[in-house]
Design an enzyme around this catalytic site. Structure first.
Site, PDB file in Angstrom:
ATOM      1  N   ASP A   1      -8.813   3.368  -2.243  1.00  0.00           N
ATOM      2  CA  ASP A   1     -10.116   3.873  -1.407  1.00  0.00           C
ATOM      3  C   ASP A   1     -10.956   5.124  -2.141  1.00  0.00           C
ATOM      4  OD1 ASP A   1      -7.895   3.033   0.746  1.00  0.00           O
ATOM      5  OD2 ASP A   1      -7.825   5.482   1.001  1.00  0.00           O
TER       6      ASP A   1
ATOM      7  N   GLU B   1       2.862   5.404  -3.348  1.00  0.00           N
ATOM      8  CA  GLU B   1       2.799   6.090  -5.138  1.00  0.00           C
ATOM      9  C   GLU B   1       4.122   6.490  -5.408  1.00  0.00           C
ATOM     10  OE1 GLU B   1       0.838   6.124  -2.288  1.00  0.00           O
ATOM     11  OE2 GLU B   1      -1.330   5.445  -3.444  1.00  0.00           O
TER      12      GLU B   1
ATOM     13  N   ASP C   1       0.939  -1.265   0.446  1.00  0.00           N
ATOM     14  CA  ASP C   1       0.253  -0.238  -0.121  1.00  0.00           C
ATOM     15  C   ASP C   1       1.258   1.282   0.223  1.00  0.00           C
ATOM     16  OD1 ASP C   1      -2.639   1.350   0.293  1.00  0.00           O
ATOM     17  OD2 ASP C   1      -2.215   1.542   2.289  1.00  0.00           O
TER      18      ASP C   1
HETATM   19  O1  MIG Z   1      -3.683   5.795   4.598  1.00  0.00           O
HETATM   20  O2  MIG Z   1      -3.898   0.820   5.755  1.00  0.00           O
HETATM   21  O3  MIG Z   1      -5.989   2.172   0.672  1.00  0.00           O
HETATM   22  O4  MIG Z   1      -6.924   0.079   2.040  1.00  0.00           O
HETATM   23  O5  MIG Z   1      -7.233   0.683   4.313  1.00  0.00           O
HETATM   24  C1  MIG Z   1      -4.662   4.894   4.649  1.00  0.00           C
HETATM   25  C2  MIG Z   1      -4.767   1.755   5.863  1.00  0.00           C
HETATM   26  C3  MIG Z   1      -3.499   3.713   4.678  1.00  0.00           C
HETATM   27  C4  MIG Z   1      -4.878   3.148   2.396  1.00  0.00           C
HETATM   28  C5  MIG Z   1      -5.380   2.011   1.651  1.00  0.00           C
HETATM   29  C6  MIG Z   1      -6.732   1.126   2.607  1.00  0.00           C
HETATM   30  C7  MIG Z   1      -6.064   0.889   3.997  1.00  0.00           C
HETATM   31  C8  MIG Z   1      -5.383   2.015   4.752  1.00  0.00           C
HETATM   32  N1  MIG Z   1      -4.224   2.468   3.487  1.00  0.00           N
END
Ligand code: MIG
Length: 849
Positions: free
Chosen positions: A518, A443, A440
């Protein structure tokens, strides 16, 4: 069922940690930022001069062809056209030495077999001719045009612009015929057809995104142009911030360009869109065959903790008989958000937990973000510093940005060495029994306003080039997932890993599955997920899904039910919901809804052999699992723009209900015969029909001629071997399909341990014949039965023979359960059932009507 809930009475009150307020602030800031960005973008689009600062390539002179390439030069710029295949031309514009070496993060295949090319030309033009296309080059001013071998124009540069530069910026303008439409461009949250929109490619943590938010997380600068049923493709392989203007700047032109790097693109010719996609994925690679468990149902939330909660969720699935293959652990499993660690209070004995879960058939996937907490006592940080593995600031110091763990350093995934190191860090998680990794925040996302990421001049080693963040940004997530996949493969060489990533670039399907970030629990988001995932499929990504139920907000019972109905047909199938949201498990909405949700998931599990075959196709041909109708019906205007229906694999057409309080919907069935999956009613397309869709039913159709492999219901993919293997036959003249199977887990299939056979159904006169060819490959399934279900049979057959021998007629379908061999007729559903042992050999069954 209530007993289960009561036993854990206090769950799930999650204490509100301090970052909740931060999230609130961030959301607010993000909203302000969004507005700001939108204004800027608008200003940019409006202010963008058509030609003012752009210097178009003018007069170029041709150099003699060399091999399959020919170059043109004006002393400063060089344009090289290389023929890679008869339908694939690379166009590369370089500018002296400033462009650096020829290197691509996306391209997987650089070695193309020789192909026949003819070069011709006169004073003002050159022609490059292959067996499929002809490129006509006008030298002054320099313009390209692509024709097919019948002399039909496929695509050409815009007459007044062509290729141009403005400082570091590069751009190419193409003429845009009034009846041409565009598809692909990866993860975008608007219509299937991209004509009349502009897009930016810049991987963005887009929490709170909605319809038309752009850019989102992943960026794939590839699109398919479709005109009068004929397709071509363009892949603009440039990792800098780039943009696509599909007819906004001018109604007669579209354009693509970037803030830096080379004007470097690949031109593909179909005319079949499947051929374009096949060639594109040959160039950049395909989604490898996933493990079977990876395409079952997955349950996630932000976050399941502590251990007792995870066990509670697992127990509920098994006790309630809702199939599930994987549970996800989000950031709260870690010690202070330090990646590769466990919170020892919440998860005192992870190995034991994971081994217990594995006993009951659950795989566990843990989240791993890129940010490594700046903490001198933390080994990942120590190793990163010692090995010089982190992204640097221009002054040479380690870049530090804030993410969940607080101040963090970021691995420089542009370096082969760093990716290899990163891969080794998974050792602990894997030895604890983790099966898959969820990448995750790549980016890379940083809690910075307004950029949400690092500054553009942070330095990446890029294997010696010392490239700026501006160049690496869009591939950071892909490179992270590459390091992850390679690491998992090293640690468990004979297991297909599941890596799921939020960010990627063209070709990223080689390493990871993706989800659409999200999203929100709204009907609009449910509807958007279709064109979004279809376009990702048209951009080479087969293994993709949206958070079922929506991430932000939390779904109403009706929305969740409808979402899971279609989510069961997402290539990648996972429920997820945000921190603080109400429970979002299939049983969270009462008994009636639970029953519907169970059936939605059960349907996916029964279809697993079919789905697995669709994945096999994706790995072989690049065709996605969720397919836009245009792939099969490029010449049918009613099919081409379809945003609200899709094909699931070859033969199923899914037309979900996407609106609240609707119990009917209109469905477009393209040409040919279609069967209603629920009633077996037969339709002749093309036709628009209105079908009933009560809350418990998703409109679903089967193509006439389909032979759909299905299996018995299991609670998780490895619960029992496939038995019986059933072929659901929906007759329409003669038809056949390839059936593929392997162990569903290892790489033995790459050494020939697979099973491949052709199943055919032929109707002729009073006879219906089913044949299976002799299987190839050395995979031997355990002893099992084959079942054939022939739909749409008005009468009970007179006789059924297998291999020339009469098969016993049984009184009822239920009697087949106990029989080794036999047939029965279901007069209510007009279906003939035939059961026989799977001998693993060629066979023929004959039905005499
Ligand atoms: O800033 O890890 O898209 O699926 O549950 C949020 C917490 C960070 C974003 C992800 C989401 C995940 C969440 N993450």
């Amino acid at each position: 069922m209530h007993a289960v809930a009561e036993a854990h009475g206090s769950w799930p009150t999650i204490p509100a940690p301090t970052f909740l307020t931060m999230r609130g602030k961030i959301t607010l800031m993000k909203k302000t930022l969004l507005l700001f960005v939108q204004v800027i973008c608008l200003a940019f689009v409006v202010a963008q001069p058509v030609a003012a600062d752009w210097k178009s390539l003018g007069n170029m002179s041709a150099t003699p062809p060399s091999g399959n390439a020919v170059a043109f030069s004006d002393g400063q710029n060089t344009v090289t056209l290389s023929v890679l295949a008869p339908d694939l031309i690379r166009v590369r514009v370089t500018n002296g030495k400033s462009n650096g070496p020829d290197y691509s993060y996306a391209v997987a295949k650089t070695d193309w077999p020789a192909t026949k090319v003819e070069f011709a030309g006169d004073k003002g033009s050159r022609i490059i001719r292959t067996s499929e296309i002809e490129v006509r080059v006008q030298l002054s001013p320099f313009r390209l045009a692509f024709y097919d071998r019948e002399g039909r124009l496929i695509s050409r540069d815009a007459a007044n612009l062509g290729v141009a530069r403005d400082g570091d910026r590069v751009r190419s303008w193409k003429s845009m015929p009034a009846d041409e439409h565009y598809f692909g461009l990866g993860e975008k949250s608007d219509t299937l057809d991209k004509r009349g929109h502009t897009y930016v490619m810049w991987n963005t943590d887009a929490y709170g995104w909605g319809a038309n938010t752009d850019p989102l997380y992943q960026d794939i600068p590839f699109f398919i142009g479709l005109r009068q049923g004929k397709a071509y493709g363009i892949f603009f392989d440039n990792t800098y911030r780039s943009s696509f203007d599909m007819g906004v700047e001018s109604p007669d032109m579209y354009s693509f360009g970037a803030e830096g790097g080379e004007l470097n693109y690949y031109f593909f010719y179909g005319p079949d869109p499947k051929k374009v996609l096949g060639r594109y994925t040959e160039l950049v690679g395909r989604s490898p065959l996933p493990a079977r468990w990876a395409i079952g149902y997955h349950q996630c939330r932000y976050s399941y903790y502590p251990e007792s909660t995870v066990r509670f969720i697992a127990d509920n699935f098994r006790q309630r008989h809702i199939p599930c293959d994987a549970l996800f652990l989000d950031i709260h499993y870690m010690d202070g958000y330090r990646v590769f660690t466990w919170d020892k209070t919440r998860f005192p004995d992870p190995a034991r937990l994971l081994s217990d879960l594995s006993q009951s058939g659950f795989h566990v996937v843990t989240i791993v973000d890129p940010g490594i907490k700046v903490d001198p006592n933390y080994s990942a940080y120590q190793e990163g510093v010692a090995g010089d593995y982190f992204v640097k600031k221009p002054d040479g110091k380690i870049y530090v940005g804030k993410v969940w763990p607080g101040e963090s350093a970021f691995p420089d995934f542009s370096s082969d060495k760093v990716r290899a190191w990163w891969g080794t860090l998974y050792k602990g998680l894997l030895s604890d029994g983790v099966s898959g990794i969820w990448n995750d925040m790549n980016e890379p996302s940083v809690f910075e306003v307004p950029s949400k990421t690092m500054d553009l001049d942070e330095v990446f080693s890029d294997n010696g080039l010392n490239s700026p963040h501006a160049k690496i940004h869009n591939v950071y997530g892909m490179l992270m997932s590459e390091g992850t996949r390679d690491g998992l493969l090293k640690l468990r060489p004979n297991e297909r890993p599941l890596v799921i990533t939020r960010d990627t670039y063209a070709g990223g399907q080689r390493y990871a599955a993706v989800w659409t970030g999200d999203n929100s629990s709204t009907w609009e988001h449910l509807a958007i997920s279709l064109p979004e995932i279809m376009n990702m499929g048209l951009s080479g990504i087969a293994l993709a899904g949206a958070d079922i139920g929506g991430f932000a907000i939390g779904a109403t019972p009706e929305l969740y039910t409808r979402w899971l109905e279609v989510g069961a047909f997402y290539p990648y199938c996972r429920t997820h919901t945000a921190y603080g949201n109400p429970n979002q498990e299939p049983w969270s909405y009462g008994n009636k809804i639970e029953e519907i949700n169970r059936r939605s998931i059960e349907l996916r599990y029964r279809l697993l052999p079919y789905l697995y075959n669709a994945y096999h196709d994706a790995a072989q041909t690049g065709l996605p699992v969720m397919r836009a109708l245009l792939l099969d019906y490029p010449d049918d205007p009613a099919a081409v723009g379809q945003d609200s229906e899709f094909l699931f694999g070859d033969d199923l057409l899914v037309a979900p209900v996407l609106l609240s309080n609707h119990t009917q919907r209109e469905v477009y069935l393209p040409r040919g015969v279609w069967y209603d999956f629920w009633t077996d009613r037969r339709y002749s397309g093309p036709t628009n029909i209105t079908v009933d869709a009560p809350l418990e039913r998703i409109p679903l159709f089967v193509r006439g001629g389909a032979i759909v492999p299905t299996q018995q219901l299991v609670q998780y993919t490895s619960e029992a071997p496939i038995n019986p293997l059933t072929f659901e036959i929906y007759p329409d003249g003669s038809s056949s399909r390839e059936y593929y199977e392997d162990d569903g887990l290892s790489f033995e299939y790459q050494r020939g341990v697979s099973l491949d056979e052709r199943v055919s159904a032929t109707e002729s006169g009073g006879q219906f014949n089913i044949t299976i060819s002799s299987p190839t490959g050395t995979y031997k399934p355990s002893a099992r039965s084959l079942m054939f279900k022939v739909h749409s049979q008005r009468n009970s057959p007179h006789n059924v023979e297998i291999g020339g021998k009469r098969v016993n007629a049984l009184r009822a379908v239920a009697d087949l359960d106990q029989a080794v061999e036999g047939w029965a007729y279901d007069e209510i559903n007009n279906t003939v059932w035939i059961k026989t042992p799977d001998q693993g050999m060629a066979m023929t069954a004959q039905i005499e009507k």
